[in-house]
Design a protein around this motif. Structure first.
Motif, PDB file in Angstrom:
ATOM      1  N   ARG A 100       0.851  -1.188   0.000  1.00  0.00           N
ATOM      2  CA  ARG A 100       0.000   0.000   0.000  1.00  0.00           C
ATOM      3  C   ARG A 100       0.889   1.240   0.000  1.00  0.00           C
ATOM      4  NH1 ARG A 100      -2.824  -3.183  -1.466  1.00  0.00           N
ATOM      5  NH2 ARG A 100      -4.853  -3.894  -0.684  1.00  0.00           N
ATOM      6  N   ILE A 101       0.468   2.245  -0.778  1.00  0.00           N
ATOM      7  CA  ILE A 101       1.235   3.488  -0.879  1.00  0.00           C
ATOM      8  C   ILE A 101       0.337   4.637  -0.490  1.00  0.00           C
ATOM      9  CG2 ILE A 101       2.354   5.112  -2.439  1.00  0.00           C
ATOM     10  CD1 ILE A 101       2.451   1.418  -3.189  1.00  0.00           C
ATOM     11  N   LEU A 112       6.081   9.906   0.330  1.00  0.00           N
ATOM     12  CA  LEU A 112       5.454   8.634  -0.004  1.00  0.00           C
ATOM     13  C   LEU A 112       5.730   7.656   1.121  1.00  0.00           C
ATOM     14  CD1 LEU A 112       6.498   8.260  -3.758  1.00  0.00           C
ATOM     15  CD2 LEU A 112       4.392   9.201  -2.856  1.00  0.00           C
ATOM     16  N   ARG A 113       4.654   7.169   1.742  1.00  0.00           N
ATOM     17  CA  ARG A 113       4.794   6.164   2.797  1.00  0.00           C
ATOM     18  C   ARG A 113       4.380   4.817   2.210  1.00  0.00           C
ATOM     19  NH1 ARG A 113       3.037  10.500   6.288  1.00  0.00           N
ATOM     20  NH2 ARG A 113       4.681  10.961   7.816  1.00  0.00           N
ATOM     21  N   ILE A 114       5.337   3.889   2.233  1.00  0.00           N
ATOM     22  CA  ILE A 114       5.123   2.587   1.587  1.00  0.00           C
ATOM     23  C   ILE A 114       5.039   1.510   2.659  1.00  0.00           C
ATOM     24  CG2 ILE A 114       6.075   0.891  -0.011  1.00  0.00           C
ATOM     25  CD1 ILE A 114       7.550   3.202  -1.390  1.00  0.00           C
ATOM     26  N   ARG A 115       4.002   0.722   2.554  1.00  0.00           N
ATOM     27  CA  ARG A 115       3.897  -0.494   3.370  1.00  0.00           C
ATOM     28  C   ARG A 115       3.944  -1.670   2.402  1.00  0.00           C
ATOM     29  NH1 ARG A 115      -1.377   0.078   6.852  1.00  0.00           N
ATOM     30  NH2 ARG A 115      -2.117   0.917   4.861  1.00  0.00           N
ATOM     31  N   GLU A 116       5.114  -2.269   2.324  1.00  0.00           N
ATOM     32  CA  GLU A 116       5.316  -3.314   1.320  1.00  0.00           C
ATOM     33  C   GLU A 116       4.566  -4.591   1.657  1.00  0.00           C
ATOM     34  OE1 GLU A 116       9.523  -3.806   1.046  1.00  0.00           O
ATOM     35  OE2 GLU A 116       9.757  -2.151  -0.372  1.00  0.00           O
ATOM     36  N   GLY A 117       4.540  -4.955   2.919  1.00  0.00           N
ATOM     37  CA  GLY A 117       3.955  -6.231   3.279  1.00  0.00           C
ATOM     38  C   GLY A 117       4.844  -7.383   2.823  1.00  0.00           C
ATOM     39  N   GLU A 118       4.430  -8.577   3.081  1.00  0.00           N
ATOM     40  CA  GLU A 118       5.189  -9.756   2.692  1.00  0.00           C
ATOM     41  C   GLU A 118       4.763 -10.221   1.297  1.00  0.00           C
ATOM     42  OE1 GLU A 118       7.676 -11.156   4.267  1.00  0.00           O
ATOM     43  OE2 GLU A 118       7.550  -9.651   5.862  1.00  0.00           O
ATOM     44  N   ALA A 119       5.731 -10.763   0.576  1.00  0.00           N
ATOM     45  CA  ALA A 119       5.414 -11.319  -0.741  1.00  0.00           C
ATOM     46  C   ALA A 119       4.538 -12.553  -0.578  1.00  0.00           C
ATOM     47  CB  ALA A 119       6.689 -11.692  -1.492  1.00  0.00           C
ATOM     48  N   ALA A 120       3.574 -12.686  -1.475  1.00  0.00           N
ATOM     49  CA  ALA A 120       2.711 -13.862  -1.450  1.00  0.00           C
ATOM     50  C   ALA A 120       3.542 -15.108  -1.735  1.00  0.00           C
ATOM     51  CB  ALA A 120       1.597 -13.710  -2.480  1.00  0.00           C
ATOM     52  N   ARG A 121       3.320 -16.150  -0.967  1.00  0.00           N
ATOM     53  CA  ARG A 121       4.092 -17.388  -1.084  1.00  0.00           C
ATOM     54  C   ARG A 121       3.331 -18.411  -1.912  1.00  0.00           C
ATOM     55  NH1 ARG A 121       9.230 -16.100   0.650  1.00  0.00           N
ATOM     56  NH2 ARG A 121       9.030 -14.605   2.364  1.00  0.00           N
ATOM     57  N   ILE A 122       4.070 -19.058  -2.784  1.00  0.00           N
ATOM     58  CA  ILE A 122       3.462 -20.088  -3.621  1.00  0.00           C
ATOM     59  C   ILE A 122       3.293 -21.359  -2.801  1.00  0.00           C
ATOM     60  CG2 ILE A 122       3.770 -21.509  -5.687  1.00  0.00           C
ATOM     61  CD1 ILE A 122       5.407 -19.206  -6.856  1.00  0.00           C
ATOM     62  N   ARG A 123       2.075 -21.822  -2.704  1.00  0.00           N
ATOM     63  CA  ARG A 123       1.793 -23.051  -1.966  1.00  0.00           C
ATOM     64  C   ARG A 123       1.764 -24.267  -2.879  1.00  0.00           C
ATOM     65  NH1 ARG A 123       3.675 -21.069   2.401  1.00  0.00           N
ATOM     66  NH2 ARG A 123       2.502 -19.272   3.211  1.00  0.00           N
ATOM     67  N   ALA A 124       1.363 -24.076  -4.121  1.00  0.00           N
ATOM     68  CA  ALA A 124       1.306 -25.229  -5.030  1.00  0.00           C
ATOM     69  C   ALA A 124       1.231 -24.737  -6.471  1.00  0.00           C
ATOM     70  CB  ALA A 124       0.099 -26.114  -4.719  1.00  0.00           C
ATOM     71  N   ILE A 125       1.830 -25.508  -7.382  1.00  0.00           N
ATOM     72  CA  ILE A 125       1.695 -25.297  -8.827  1.00  0.00           C
ATOM     73  C   ILE A 125       1.194 -26.603  -9.423  1.00  0.00           C
ATOM     74  CG2 ILE A 125       2.849 -24.718 -10.981  1.00  0.00           C
ATOM     75  CD1 ILE A 125       4.885 -23.140  -9.450  1.00  0.00           C
ATOM     76  N   ARG A 126       0.089 -26.541 -10.139  1.00  0.00           N
ATOM     77  CA  ARG A 126      -0.475 -27.727 -10.780  1.00  0.00           C
ATOM     78  C   ARG A 126      -0.425 -27.542 -12.284  1.00  0.00           C
ATOM     79  NH1 ARG A 126      -6.271 -28.742  -9.266  1.00  0.00           N
ATOM     80  NH2 ARG A 126      -5.849 -30.714 -10.326  1.00  0.00           N
ATOM     81  N   ILE A 127      -0.077 -28.603 -12.974  1.00  0.00           N
ATOM     82  CA  ILE A 127      -0.092 -28.619 -14.436  1.00  0.00           C
ATOM     83  C   ILE A 127      -1.146 -29.627 -14.868  1.00  0.00           C
ATOM     84  CG2 ILE A 127       1.244 -29.033 -16.531  1.00  0.00           C
ATOM     85  CD1 ILE A 127       3.739 -28.278 -15.018  1.00  0.00           C
ATOM     86  N   LEU A 128      -2.078 -29.173 -15.681  1.00  0.00           N
ATOM     87  CA  LEU A 128      -3.162 -30.023 -16.177  1.00  0.00           C
ATOM     88  C   LEU A 128      -2.986 -30.257 -17.667  1.00  0.00           C
ATOM     89  CD1 LEU A 128      -6.191 -28.303 -14.372  1.00  0.00           C
ATOM     90  CD2 LEU A 128      -4.776 -30.199 -13.557  1.00  0.00           C
ATOM     91  N   GLY A 129      -3.293 -31.453 -18.104  1.00  0.00           N
ATOM     92  CA  GLY A 129      -3.237 -31.774 -19.530  1.00  0.00           C
ATOM     93  C   GLY A 129      -1.961 -32.447 -19.961  1.00  0.00           C
ATOM     94  N   ASN A 130      -0.974 -32.595 -19.075  1.00  0.00           N
ATOM     95  CA  ASN A 130       0.296 -33.239 -19.431  1.00  0.00           C
ATOM     96  C   ASN A 130       0.162 -34.749 -19.300  1.00  0.00           C
ATOM     97  OD1 ASN A 130       0.099 -32.475 -16.593  1.00  0.00           O
ATOM     98  ND2 ASN A 130       2.098 -33.455 -16.349  1.00  0.00           N
TER      99      ASN A 130
END
Length: 770
Positions: A160-161, A177-195
């Protein structure tokens, strides 16, 4: 915030209200058209009257009516300099009353960590927000959206800025400018369909993104990034295309964010299609060179599984071959034709060489010390000749091998108005080539070292080398002077000489107990045979005085009794060198080979010879990872009245520059007192995986390596060569060209050793070249 968003609206309403006021005044009879005899500006502080006049579409002598007045107000508002503009009349004088917008006195940024402040300020400046510029509130909302977009691309969905404007004196404002970066979203899973052809694990192993493993504490693999995901999708596509799946496609990519914006789930749906093999392969068009020669460059062949990488490499090879003939902008377009029923792909390489291109001028810039002539003598692309991509590449490589430059960049822009002419522009960035060093260091085999040296590899910018060195350690005291002119003749024949005086206490170097005093001189020549091959011829003389002690082993005492303790040796040196490396230090590709013979010629007090073969092979595995294979074999023996290689000419192994993990000079035969004695045969091989230090990929001065070393020293007059006697070790090493000189650190553990071996896990050397 709403007031900030409405800045643009208020500006529009401002001039509209002024126009309406003019019209209303005219309707009431307060405004009558008149001829302007003078113009006066009021209310301006920073903006000069001349600037206002330059934008005002009314001049002295013009007739001002309602329409002209409205146009004048609109023109001044469009400049963005003013918050308010009014036109008044003072007799026949037009009075322009303005209220300036404030200037930006300061831009302050708080709370940013992921994006450096300098980068943020540069982005803000590009958007129009910078100190000294006119402040426009309408920019703030656009800046806020742009910064949030940059953070979103890094997976920081909670960023948020907030913006704050603080009035300052002299009609200025501070934008914060006051920046609240927060934490980066973490990837919990990646699925591949059709392979179906490949498992999820096989495909996801090639992704940069993915859930973090249990032991990857410092990995950023699970931090979502739009750019990295796009790169992974391209990797996925290339993986399939290189394995015959020509019709592969990514149908959709869905990125799902949890309500707390902290977790990301990615679903990729793919369409594999069928697997194709290569059918007919043709090269058509104006090939310029014999078609058979171009077809021989193809790395695709009928019946093989289709590979997009092989197709691209084939097209590049054809284009590069045409570039050698001067067709630098040749177009090679591979066109596939699918036969679904047969499962084959016909490939047709359409060749359009274009016009032959010639070099108008070779321009050199960036060299402040090195003379143009020193650079030009390394170039293989002459002016007025057809442009050869191979000659340009070789020219750049030769300049990089000099060691004078940090960077060598080459551009070949077209000459405007001449489609068949280009200029070759060489831009170099020089590195310091002179050193004045007085230092104290330590080596694990030589103890405390005092070294002082003055050296210049590019003396007066002429490319000649001069070095004066003084080294003083517990095992060596060395005084030397060396000079080398790599272009003694215009054909590239080099000539150099050296003078040296060396005092060696062998016992302090972890070998047998004796010492030698050696004074010598040498002169040598180098003759180029090809671009990558060179012959060396040298002659020299040495005077050696041997000193023995009561603690010296019997072998050395017997040698001194039989031959004396003073020897004069006349040396002849012959060597052949092949060097195709891309650079002298930290090479990433190429081959280095050297075969050398040192001969103590007849007439010397001792007659012997030493043969040596040195091989170094560099192969890039990835953009940053390089495989290095090294092999060194050296053999010596006596001839004539000298029965064997004199012991003070023996070879040794062990230590930071041969078989790491073993004490310096400790491997091989030992004398009657149990000290290392060396031998007349040395075999050492090193296998390394070299890469930049993590987080310092752009630093050319530091490299780390994982290695396996194998080697030993043998006495062919005694036990001879025994493969079972080879020692081996493995470990990691750090090479650093530090400001105080080269440093080598290694940690190794023996893989193959024998009882009685002197092992040493941590080894280092300071102040010696590697």
């Amino acid at each position: 915030m709403q007031g900030m968003r409405g800045g643009s609206i208020r500006r529009s309403l401002g001039w509209l209200a002024a126009v309406v006021l003019l019209v209303a005044s005219a309707a009431a009879g307060a405004f009558e058209p008149f001829r302007v005899e003078a113009i006066r500006v009021e209310g301006n502080v920073r903006i000069t009257e001349g600037t206002v006049f330059s934008y005002l579409p009314v001049q002295v002598g013009d007739r001002l009516d309602e329409e002209a007045a409205a146009g004048a107000i609109r023109a001044l508002f469009r400049t963005g300099f003013f918050e308010d503009v009014r036109l008044e009349r003072d007799g026949a004088t037009l009075v322009v009353v303005v209220r300036e917008r404030p200037a930006i006195g300061a831009v302050e940024i708080e709370g940013n960590r992921a994006i450096p402040t300098d980068e943020l300020k540069k982005s803000l400046k590009d958007l129009g927000l910078a100190e000294g510029r006119v402040f426009d509130r309408s920019l703030l909302e656009r800046i806020r959206r742009e910064l949030e977009r940059q953070y979103l691309s890094q997976g920081k969905y909670a960023a948020r800025i907030e913006t704050e404007v603080e009035p300052l004196e002299r009609n200025r404002v501070a934008v914060r400018l006051r920046i609240r970066e927060g934490e980066a979203a973490r990837i919990r899973a990646i699925r591949i369909l059709g392979n179906r052809a490949f498992t999820d694990e096989a495909l996801l192993d090639r992704f940069q993104l993915g859930p973090k493993g249990p032991f990857a504490w410092f990995s950023k693999r699970d931090q979502y990034s739009r750019q990295r995901l796009a790169g992974d999708l391209e990797t996925l596509r290339a993986y399939y295309m290189d394995r015959g799946y020509v019709e592969f496609a990514v149908d959709s990519t869905v990125v799902t964010l949890t309500p707390d914006r902290g977790s990301v789930f990615i679903t990729i749906r793919v369409r594999e299609g069928g697997r194709y093999r290569v059918g007919r392969v043709r090269v058509v068009g104006e090939t310029v060179v014999p078609r058979e020669e171009l077809e021989a460059l193809l790395t695709v062949a009928q019946g093989e599984v289709f590979s997009q990488r092989a197709v691209t490499e084939s097209a590049d090879a054809i284009a590069e071959r045409l570039g050698v003939e001067g067709f630098a902008f040749a177009n090679v377009n591979p066109v596939p034709e699918l036969h679904r029923e047969a499962g084959t792909v016909d490939l047709t390489f359409f060749v359009d060489p274009g016009k032959r291109v010639y070099v108008r001028r070779v321009e050199i810039s960036g060299n402040t010390l090195t003379r143009d002539a020193v650079i030009r003598r390394e170039l293989r692309q002459p002016e007025g000749a057809p442009l050869s991509t191979e000659a340009v590449r070789l020219s750049r490589t030769r300049l990089q091998r000099l060691g004078f430059f940090e960077e060598v960049n080459v551009e070949t822009p077209r000459v405007p108005g001449s489609p068949d002419l280009v200029d070759v522009r060489l831009t170099v960035k020089e590195r310091p080539t002179g050193n004045l060093i007085a230092s104290v260091g330590y080596s694990d085999t030589q103890g405390v070292i005092f070294s002082g040296s003055v050296s210049e590899d590019n003396l007066f910018g002429r490319g000649t080398r001069l070095k004066l060195q003084i080294d003083n350690s517990s095992s060596n005291r060395i005084y030397s002077l060396a000079y080398d002119n790599p272009y003694y003749t215009l054909d590239g024949v080099s000539r150099g000489f050296s003078l040296n005086s060396r005092r060696t206490d062998a016992a302090e170097a972890n070998v047998s107990d004796y010492s030698t005093d050696v004074d010598g001189a040498e002169i040598h020549w180098g003759v180029p045979v090809t671009e990558e091959d060179r012959l060396r011829f040298g002659i020299g003389a040495e005077a050696t005085r041997l000193h023995t002690f009561s603690t010296s082993p019997q072998e050395i005492l017997d040698f001194a009794a039989a031959t004396g303790s003073s020897f004069t040796t006349y040396r002849l040196e012959l060597a052949w060198t092949h060097d195709s490396r891309d650079r002298a230090f930290f090479a990433t590709t190429g081959l280095y080979q050297r075969v050398g013979l040192e001969l103590a010629v007849p007439g010397s007090d001792l007659t012997f010879y030493k043969l040596a073969y040195d091989l170094r092979w560099y192969r890039p595995l990835t953009r940053q990872l390089t495989f290095v294979g090294k092999l060194g074999v050296a053999f010596g023996d006596g001839y004539g009245d000298t029965a064997s290689l004199p012991f003070f000419e023996h070879f040794f192994a062990g230590g930071v520059r041969s078989v790491r993990g073993f004490d310096g000079n400790s491997l091989g035969p030992r004398d009657s007192t149990g000290d290392p004695f060396g031998g007349n045969l040395r075999v050492v091989t090193n296998l390394e995986l070299v890469l930049p230090l993590p987080g310092m990929a752009d630093n050319d001065a530091v490299r780390v390596a994982g290695f396996v070393d194998v080697g030993n020293v043998f006495d062919t007059d005694g036990a001879g060569f025994d493969p079972d006697a080879l020692r081996a070790s493995a470990g990691v090493a750090l090479n650093w060209f530090s400001p105080i000189g080269p440093l080598i650190f290694s940690w190794a553990t023996p893989l193959r050793s024998e009882p009685g071996d002197e092992t040493q896990s941590f080894q280092f050397s300071l102040g010696f070249a590697f």
